[in-house]
Design an enzyme around this catalytic site. Structure first.
Site, mmCIF file in Angstrom:
data_model
loop_
_atom_site.group_PDB
_atom_site.id
_atom_site.type_symbol
_atom_site.label_atom_id
_atom_site.label_comp_id
_atom_site.label_asym_id
_atom_site.label_seq_id
_atom_site.Cartn_x
_atom_site.Cartn_y
_atom_site.Cartn_z
ATOM 1 N N HIS A 1 -0.135 -7.768 -0.373
ATOM 2 C CA HIS A 1 -0.268 -9.567 -0.211
ATOM 3 C C HIS A 1 -1.133 -9.966 -0.476
ATOM 4 O O HIS A 1 -1.642 -11.151 -0.277
ATOM 5 C CB HIS A 1 0.194 -9.899 1.387
ATOM 6 C CG HIS A 1 -0.363 -9.570 2.326
ATOM 7 N ND1 HIS A 1 -0.125 -8.579 3.430
ATOM 8 C CD2 HIS A 1 -1.985 -9.305 2.337
ATOM 9 C CE1 HIS A 1 -0.895 -8.078 4.321
ATOM 10 N NE2 HIS A 1 -2.411 -9.111 3.454
ATOM 11 N N HIS B 1 -4.660 -13.961 9.218
ATOM 12 C CA HIS B 1 -5.887 -14.045 8.693
ATOM 13 C C HIS B 1 -6.854 -14.533 8.952
ATOM 14 O O HIS B 1 -7.733 -15.243 7.810
ATOM 15 C CB HIS B 1 -5.968 -13.450 6.592
ATOM 16 C CG HIS B 1 -5.756 -12.445 6.425
ATOM 17 N ND1 HIS B 1 -3.737 -12.901 6.302
ATOM 18 C CD2 HIS B 1 -5.779 -11.180 5.958
ATOM 19 C CE1 HIS B 1 -3.707 -11.619 5.074
ATOM 20 N NE2 HIS B 1 -4.554 -10.848 4.859
ATOM 21 N N HIS C 1 -8.282 -0.713 -0.778
ATOM 22 C CA HIS C 1 -8.948 -1.806 -0.580
ATOM 23 C C HIS C 1 -10.059 -2.026 0.647
ATOM 24 O O HIS C 1 -9.644 -1.849 1.271
ATOM 25 C CB HIS C 1 -8.580 -3.638 -0.934
ATOM 26 C CG HIS C 1 -7.123 -4.291 0.105
ATOM 27 N ND1 HIS C 1 -6.636 -3.146 0.935
ATOM 28 C CD2 HIS C 1 -7.774 -4.905 0.528
ATOM 29 C CE1 HIS C 1 -5.807 -4.457 1.533
ATOM 30 N NE2 HIS C 1 -6.539 -6.078 1.702
ATOM 31 N N GLU D 1 -4.288 -2.483 6.465
ATOM 32 C CA GLU D 1 -3.125 -3.144 6.595
ATOM 33 C C GLU D 1 -1.365 -1.946 6.178
ATOM 34 O O GLU D 1 -0.379 -2.645 6.337
ATOM 35 C CB GLU D 1 -3.050 -3.616 5.603
ATOM 36 C CG GLU D 1 -4.390 -5.238 5.653
ATOM 37 C CD GLU D 1 -4.236 -5.864 4.987
ATOM 38 O OE1 GLU D 1 -4.469 -7.157 5.199
ATOM 39 O OE2 GLU D 1 -3.444 -5.901 3.773
HETATM 40 FE FE LIG Z 1 -4.132 -8.890 4.184
#
Ligand SMILES: [Fe+2]
Length: 291
Positions: A12, A59, A193, A240
């Protein structure tokens, strides 16, 4: 009765949303990413659900760090795209399903999952980017959406096993809802990431590929991965991926992988997507196509 027919996992990354909103999907950098999602958009046109249960993380957009629920279920009639500092994304308002959300909340609490009920919230890129990737640029989203926000921002995040088990409870809860509904569940975020520190930009393609394999074939093994391992192997934000296990848990034991995509790099991350159909739905779909 309501049924979960399939699960979609997808990254996302906020930059993907920006590329869509700024008309850059055909740029050399982004074209391979969006080409990879063409199959997903075709699949969803043939398999449009009535409701999407969308597992994602906020977030610090709707939930600032003064209160950080581990699992927060959206109970609202609708959700506006959040302003994350550069204006809200130009995407449709997300229409909720408070009736089904209420049933889920009740059944999940009965099943010992303590949820935070979100009667109002805006939804950030964690939720809107997956909708854009799957449904494209539309005037209105073609189905109702129940947001399920998971804390993966502030330590401690829930374990993969906990998310997987919550997914199982979601499947049970959906199947005890009397309305005849087709439900698709999204697990979003990941893959590799790390957006800060000396390891920024870390990508571990073997880890990502093994995770895709495991999601399809051996999710129990993925449940053994501890939070620290996600972060060590594939970067801080790879945690995540526990939300992908929530999706997988909601599909039952037997699934059929009908699509997989992986691309590196996109905004310094490994972008991945997979579609898993429940065995029951897959067999029905095969029979429908053959007829
Ligand atoms: Fe995220």
């Amino acid at each position: 009765m309501a049924r979960i027919t399939a699960g979609i996992a997808t990254s996302h990354v906020p930059a993907i949303g920006a590329a869509i909103d700024l008309g850059k999907t055909g740029d050399e950098y982004w074209a391979p990413v969006f080409a990879g999602y063409a199959w997903v958009r075709a699949w969803i046109k043939d398999n449009t659900p009535d409701v999407v249960i969308l597992c994602y993380n906020d977030h610090a957009s709707a939930m600032m760090l003064d209160i950080v629920p581990t699992f927060a279920l959206g109970f609202a009639e609708e959700y506006e795209p959040a302003d994350e500092g550069w204006g809200a994304r130009p995407v449709p308002t997300v229409i909720g399903d408070p009736d089904l959300a209420g049933h889920l909340a009740e059944q999940l609490v009965i099943d010992d999952f303590d949820l935070t009920i979100m009667n109002a919230m805006d939804v950030d890129h964690g939720l809107t980017v997956p909708l854009s990737l799957v449904f494209g640029q539309v005037d209105e989203w073609p189905c109702r959406v129940i947001p399920l926000a998971v804390n993966v921002v502030q330590y401690p995040a829930p374990s993969g096993r906990r998310c997987y088990n919550l997914g199982k409870a979601i499947q049970k809860a959906v199947e005890s809802w009397g309305e005849d509904l087709k439900v698709v569940i999204f697990g979003t975020g990941g893959m590799s990431h790390q957006i800060q520190g000396p390891r920024a930009g870390l990508i571990n393609t073997p880890f990502d590929t093994a995770f895709l394999d495991g999601l399809s074939q051996n999710p129990e093994k993925l449940c053994e991965i501890q939070g620290i391992e996600y972060m060590r192997e594939a970067g801080n934000e790879a945690i995540e991926l526990v939300m992908w296990l929530m999706m997988r848990g909601a599909l039952g034991d037997k699934v059929d992988e009908v699509f997989r995509f992986y691309h590196v790099p996109a905004s310094s991350t490994g972008v991945g997507s997979i579609i898993l159909e429940t065995r029951e739905f897959h067999e029905q779909n095969k029979a429908r196509t053959a007829a």
